[in-house]
Scaffold this active site. Structure first.
Site: not given
Ligand code: NAD
Length: 342
Positions: A36, A38, A60, A167
């Protein structure tokens, strides 16, 4: 070649589970953790278009909106609960795991113990799970997996990685653990290091989020206060390219992959350059700069990301450039504001 090596390495190994979509000719059953955030919701939409609605399960620990719940299968999955994850994999006959759960860079610094639990302990759980059930596992990494000692322009696929955020540390840990499980146990671990991913959905607390927030604030309020200096150059990518990279990478035959971890990117720009491009579409808006602690993080990250290995090994090729990105974001954020008021 890869399958043969696996069979020699472990007698009891079930080839079918590794080769979903190749020998079975049935679409893979995919579980997305942390779905849930981004990237998750858009990723589920993208993969459902490719593999079928019922074959992509979003999960999630938070309650989905009606729209998400209506869009396809959604379940509760806490990545810190190993037994719960085992039950899901067995009950739903999961083949591929896309592990998105994480605390991002800025949020992680605000709660280090929780970031250690979610990003490191959670990774231990999902990788063991993938090993036990022979899942193909995708874990995204990030430009944040590099630090001030890394070359920043360009940052190659293999170089010094000494990040200064929890991170980044947790992502280097994930990369190394995944590679280790691959070489030690034959796990089909795949990882892409994404730059800042830009979409109209609310971001999760990263350092590159300004490139999303600027569109929302400018369209709603006519002004934006940026937490980075105007000349802070960072690699970026539109979500459309990020999901296409993920999806194409998941399909690449193992013998084509020279690595388990690849840099991917589309472009690099500064807040000032982005504002100038937006200004070509929207004449009247104000941008001010008030750098905060995220500036230190950005100053330790790559400015230009070298993804030549991904381009060479599996023909990665971005499609959305800065001009397209700005047009797409203005359109998409306007639609979001009209539909949801945010
Ligand atoms: P986000 O922070 O929007 O979403 C992360 C989700 O993890 C949240 O919905 C949260 O509820 C869930 N979460 C937290 N604790 C949890 C648990 N115990 N069990 C299950 N779920 C849990 O992150 P995002 O932007 O959607 O990124 C997704 C992945 O892509 C991440 O691993 C991030 O490191 C990687 N990433 C994202 C970007 C970016 O720009 N968005 C860039 C590089 C890498």
């Amino acid at each position: 070649m890869f399958l043969r090596k696996l069979c020699r390495g472990s007698g009891a190994l079930n080839i079918r589970t590794y080769s979903v979509g190749v020998i079975d000719k049935r679409p893979p059953k995919i579980l997305i953790t942390g779905g849930l955030g981004q990237l998750g919701v858009e990723c589920a939409k993208y993969l459902r278009g490719k593999y079928g609605r019922e074959n992509v399960i979003l999960s999630d620990i938070i309650k989905p909106t009606t729209e998400v719940a209506n869009d396809g299968p959604y379940i509760f999955a806490d990545i810190l609960d190993f037994k719960g994850l085992q039950k899901i994999v067995v009950d739903h006959r999961v083949d591929w795991l896309i592990h998105f759960s994480a605390l991002l860079s800025a949020i992680g610094e605000q709660n280090v113990p929780l970031a250690v639990r979610v990003n490191i302990e959670g990774m231990h759980n999902v990788i063991e799970l993938a090993k036990q059930y022979r899942l193909r596992i995708f874990v995204p990494s990030t430009i944040g997996a590099f630090g001030p000692d890394s070359p920043r322009n360009p940052t190659p696929n293999i170089t010094v990685q000494r990040p200064r955020t929890i991170y980044g540390v947790s992502k280097v840990h994930a990369e190394l653990l995944g590679e280790y499980y691959h070489y030690r146990f034959g796990l089909d671990f795949r990882c892409l290091r994404f730059p800042g991913v830009i979409s109209s959905d609310p971001p999760g607390g990263g350092t590159t989020d300004y490139a999303i927030a600027i569109f929302h604030d400018v369209l709603r309020k006519g002004r934006y206060q940026c937490y980075l200096k105007p000349d802070t150059r960072l690699p970026m990518m539109h979500v459309r390219d990020a999901l296409r990279a993920l999806s194409e990478f998941l399909e690449v035959p193992n013998e084509k992959l020279n690595r388990r971890v690849y840099n991917v990117t589309s472009m690099s720009f500064t807040p000032e350059e982005l504002a100038e491009k937006i200004n070509q579409h929207l004449k009247e808006f104000q941008i001010t700069y008030q750098p905060d602690s995220r500036q230190d993080i950005a100053d330790s990250w790559p400015q230009v990301f070298d993804d030549s290995e991904a381009r060479r090994d599996w023909q990665w090729n971005p499609e959305v450039d800065l001009d397209n990105l700005v047009s797409l974001m203005i359109k998409e954020v306007k639609e979001k504001i009209a539909a949801n008021g945010y």
